[in-house]
Design a protein around this motif. Sequence first.
Motif: not given
Length: 234
Positions: A143, A206-207, A210, A213, A215, A231, A234
């Motif tokens: 990320s 998904f957790s 998330s 970062r 979505e 995905v 963010v």
Amino acid sequence: MPEDSAAKFDAVRANEYARQSRIALAGYDACHELTACMLAAHLGHDRPARILVVGAGGTAGEIIASAKLGPNWDFIAVDPSEPMLELAQRNIAEAGIQTRVQCMLGNVSDIPAQEPFDAAVMIGVLHHLPGAQMKADVLKQISIRLKPGAPFVLAGNYRTYASQPLLMAAWAERWRLHGASSSGIEAKMAKILQGADPPVSEEAVFSLLSAARFEAPLRFFSSLFWGAWLVQRV
């Protein structure tokens, strides 16, 4: 991928990987090709892009397919297994795209974060990482190396194997379909289970995303225990 996880992917496994992986994952090539298609749909196939490929060792199918769709895309491919990375390099060279791919032996954390990437891919890695924390750490490392809004394709096994005995039985039958004996099937299934620790559910995936970062997860491929999602950072 930590050293103990990477150690499973030795020279013996690398030599048999291309055939074995296509039996273990029904739709192996389709998953890699659809990954390229999803990236092209998000990025635009004719726009320049730098793409990070984590756990790139093996067939390099996602790189080869993506390079066909994105003629202006360049790749940094990282893997901690030297035999698997060498296999990927051979396939990349055979495809004639070696000038567009920089291969690195190591982990994603070894890649400088100062020049963020336009996209990232990690296929077949997450379920080999033991524990939720190690999974979370790898996703976080990816990320922080992506631009805001950048797409990330994650693919791998999810759901604990013991929770779906019918899927496990079907998986074993796939090996029988490809000529394995009963003892051979037992050996193949034991190898699949060796050190594997998939997330317990899609919701758990998904957790993890998330928390790192990411979505708007969109699953675009599924095969027995396997899922692939796109995905956005963010």
